[in-house]
Design an enzyme around this catalytic site. Structure first.
Site, mmCIF file in Angstrom:
data_model
loop_
_atom_site.group_PDB
_atom_site.id
_atom_site.type_symbol
_atom_site.label_atom_id
_atom_site.label_comp_id
_atom_site.label_asym_id
_atom_site.label_seq_id
_atom_site.Cartn_x
_atom_site.Cartn_y
_atom_site.Cartn_z
ATOM 1 N N ASP A 1 -6.593 -7.103 4.062
ATOM 2 C CA ASP A 1 -7.592 -6.583 3.397
ATOM 3 C C ASP A 1 -8.609 -7.649 2.796
ATOM 4 O O ASP A 1 -9.794 -7.552 3.219
ATOM 5 C CB ASP A 1 -7.282 -5.611 2.116
ATOM 6 C CG ASP A 1 -8.145 -5.062 1.403
ATOM 7 O OD1 ASP A 1 -9.290 -4.509 2.138
ATOM 8 O OD2 ASP A 1 -8.221 -5.157 0.314
ATOM 9 N N ASP B 1 -12.522 -9.184 4.134
ATOM 10 C CA ASP B 1 -13.727 -9.290 3.665
ATOM 11 C C ASP B 1 -14.548 -10.712 3.643
ATOM 12 O O ASP B 1 -15.696 -10.844 3.773
ATOM 13 C CB ASP B 1 -13.699 -8.976 1.826
ATOM 14 C CG ASP B 1 -13.958 -7.594 1.767
ATOM 15 O OD1 ASP B 1 -13.752 -6.824 2.430
ATOM 16 O OD2 ASP B 1 -14.739 -7.290 0.388
ATOM 17 N N TYR C 1 0.898 -1.269 -0.194
ATOM 18 C CA TYR C 1 0.003 -0.030 -0.087
ATOM 19 C C TYR C 1 0.892 1.227 0.066
ATOM 20 O O TYR C 1 0.035 2.543 -0.131
ATOM 21 C CB TYR C 1 -0.765 -0.021 1.148
ATOM 22 C CG TYR C 1 -2.119 -0.914 0.911
ATOM 23 C CD1 TYR C 1 -2.105 -2.152 1.170
ATOM 24 C CD2 TYR C 1 -3.553 -0.156 0.813
ATOM 25 C CE1 TYR C 1 -3.326 -2.836 0.573
ATOM 26 C CE2 TYR C 1 -4.505 -0.865 0.621
ATOM 27 C CZ TYR C 1 -4.534 -2.162 0.571
ATOM 28 O OH TYR C 1 -5.680 -2.942 0.186
ATOM 29 N N LYS D 1 3.051 -15.156 2.707
ATOM 30 C CA LYS D 1 3.312 -16.077 1.556
ATOM 31 C C LYS D 1 4.842 -16.301 1.167
ATOM 32 O O LYS D 1 5.487 -15.779 0.314
ATOM 33 C CB LYS D 1 2.840 -15.249 0.328
ATOM 34 C CG LYS D 1 2.590 -16.202 -0.984
ATOM 35 C CD LYS D 1 1.588 -17.299 -0.787
ATOM 36 C CE LYS D 1 1.771 -18.230 -2.144
ATOM 37 N NZ LYS D 1 1.005 -19.469 -1.993
ATOM 38 N N ASP E 1 -2.743 -18.713 1.435
ATOM 39 C CA ASP E 1 -3.909 -19.456 0.560
ATOM 40 C C ASP E 1 -4.596 -20.468 1.587
ATOM 41 O O ASP E 1 -5.538 -20.614 1.267
ATOM 42 C CB ASP E 1 -3.252 -20.124 -0.679
ATOM 43 C CG ASP E 1 -1.849 -20.510 -0.601
ATOM 44 O OD1 ASP E 1 -1.394 -20.640 0.437
ATOM 45 O OD2 ASP E 1 -1.304 -21.370 -1.483
HETATM 46 C C1 IPM Z 1 -10.541 -1.455 3.263
HETATM 47 C C2 IPM Z 1 -10.611 -0.926 1.828
HETATM 48 C C3 IPM Z 1 -9.454 0.052 1.481
HETATM 49 C C4 IPM Z 1 -8.407 -0.713 1.665
HETATM 50 C C5 IPM Z 1 -9.345 0.812 -0.069
HETATM 51 C C6 IPM Z 1 -10.550 1.566 -0.288
HETATM 52 C C7 IPM Z 1 -8.191 1.519 -0.226
HETATM 53 O O1 IPM Z 1 -10.777 -1.858 1.048
HETATM 54 O O2 IPM Z 1 -10.498 -0.520 4.214
HETATM 55 O O3 IPM Z 1 -10.539 -2.419 3.632
HETATM 56 O O4 IPM Z 1 -7.809 -1.667 0.749
HETATM 57 O O5 IPM Z 1 -7.502 -0.741 2.660
HETATM 58 MN MN MN Z 2 -11.125 -3.803 1.851
#
Ligand code: IPM
Ligand code: MN
Ligand code: NAD
Length: 349
Positions: free
Chosen positions: A242, A246, A134, A185, A218
């Site tokens: 990240d 999710d 990042y 990884k 993975d």
């Molecule tokens: C998160 C988001 C951000 C990230 C994006 C919007 C840059 O996906 O906070 O999870 O990747 O950190």
């Molecule tokens: Mn995210």
């Protein structure tokens, strides 16, 4: 207590309004003074003024006790420049190296996995938040041609890796959790992730009371779905964190319910739902405000208001268990009505 509030874009604006609604109710019920100061930074502001964040923006944020962000991202800003400055910029400039993302299933019926209960999905992900892929080091050569070369560098520093892994172990110890899993990884990324291996092996022996386990990222993704009950604390780098948060959000009922904190222990920290601005849902009063409201609870907890935070969590749980929710998790309420329901369910504990 002074909180900077950046609603941002899309549903960020709508869910932040409900988090604010709940914070005001908490202030009333518990007799607390919580000043919420809204900052207009976001896509609209950028398109109008050309300013993503003012030159003194990060210094301004540091003056608050905490920062709350809704979400940033707008199709009218395709290069995502404003989100980079406001969201990632705040993480970097305030040095918020701990991205704290608890994954907790609030009701059995929200889990997409068969025969899993709230006892099976209850872990915490610590995502490194200030380096990795990042950092924006890279470039493009011959951009737009068939000879284009695109380079994006991953940065791992001893200091950065050390402080996030140490935080994961310290958190485990402080909260009575007994397992820390580090995921990298290192089998393919033999330089950058060799550093993660080295630091993990260096720190693990200092925590004999905590089981230290390594998984390749993975395999972790596989096991999070096959049997999430085996995880208590997971620590990983910025990008992997990240992605797996999710996935973690899916295990707890979706992005609508997942909260996060971006922390530098002891300093001004930032709180936001895990989800984004969801442009297709914006302006329709359908977005789930729970991720934002639980992020407000994490914020109060971080600021030492433990009872207030617990009261928010209890109110959210009540709304989820009784089905007084938005449609993404099976209810019939809108964003505002869900926020109101939760606000009214706040009581002194
Ligand atoms: C998160 C988001 C951000 C990230 C994006 C919007 C840059 O996906 O906070 O999870 O990747 O950190
Ligand atoms: Mn995210
Ligand atoms: P998103 O999180 O906005 O949406 C992903 C999916 O989850 C969509 O199906 C959406 O409808 C659903 N969803 C998200 N939040 C929800 C909620 N509160 N209630 C119900 N459903 C919800 O991710 P995306 O579509 O990949 O990205 C949209 C924009 O948001 C992009 O500009 C992206 O860069 C940005 N983004 C910002 C943040 C942030 O500010 N922290 C996080 C992720 C994405």
């Amino acid at each position: 207590m002074r909180i900077a509030v950046i609603p941002g874009d899309g549903i960020g604006v709508e869910v932040t309004a409900e988090a604010v609604n709940v914070l005001r109710r908490v202030a009333d019920v518990f007799g607390r003074q919580i000043d919420l100061e809204t900052l207009p930074w976001g896509a609209d502001h950028y398109l109008k003024t050309g300013v993503t964040i003012p030159p003194n923006g990060y210094a301004m944020l540091r003056e608050f006790d905490a920062v709350f962000i809704g979400a940033l991202g707008d199709p009218r800003v395709p290069d995502n420049r404003h989100a980079r400055d406001i969201l990632l910029g705040t993480r970097f400039e305030l040095d918020l190296y701990v991205n704290y993302r608890p994954v907790q299933l609030l009701d059995d019926r929200l889990c997409p996995l068969k025969n899993r209960t709230t006892a099976d999905v209850d872990f915490v992900v610590f995502r490194e938040n200030t380096e990795g892929l990042y950092v924006g080091i890279g470039g493009r050569f011959k951009a737009g041609t068939d000879d284009e070369v695109a380079v994006q560098q991953e940065m791992n520093t001893y200091k950065g890796v050390h402080r996030i892994i140490r935080h994961a172990f310290e958190f485990a110890r402080a909260t009575g959790r007994r397992k820390v899993c580090m995921a990298d990884k290192s089998n393919a990324m033999t330089d950058g992730h060799a550093l993660w291996q080295r630091v993990f092996k260096e720190l693990a022996p200092q925590y004999p009371d905590v089981e230290a386990r390594h998984l390749y990222i993975d395999a972790l993704a596989l096991l999070m779905v096959q049997d999430p009950s085996q995880f208590e604390v997971i620590v990983t780098n910025n990008l992997f964190g990240d992605i797996i948060t999710d996935l973690g959000a899916a295990l707890q009922g979706g992005l609508g319910v997942a909260p996060s904190g971006n922390l530098h222990p002891g300093r001004t920290s930032m709180f936001e739902p895990v989800h984004g601005s969801a442009p297709p849902l914006a302006g329709k009063n359908v977005a789930n405000p729970v991720g934002a409201i639980l992020s407000a609870a994490l914020m109060l907890d971080y600021l030492g208001l433990k009872h207030e935070a617990a009261a928010i969590e209890a109110a959210v749980k009540e709304s989820v268990v009784t089905g007084n929710t938005t449609s993404d998790i099976g209810g019939k309420l809108g964003t505002r009505e869900t926020g109101d329901y939760i606000a009214k369910a706040i009581h002194q504990t």
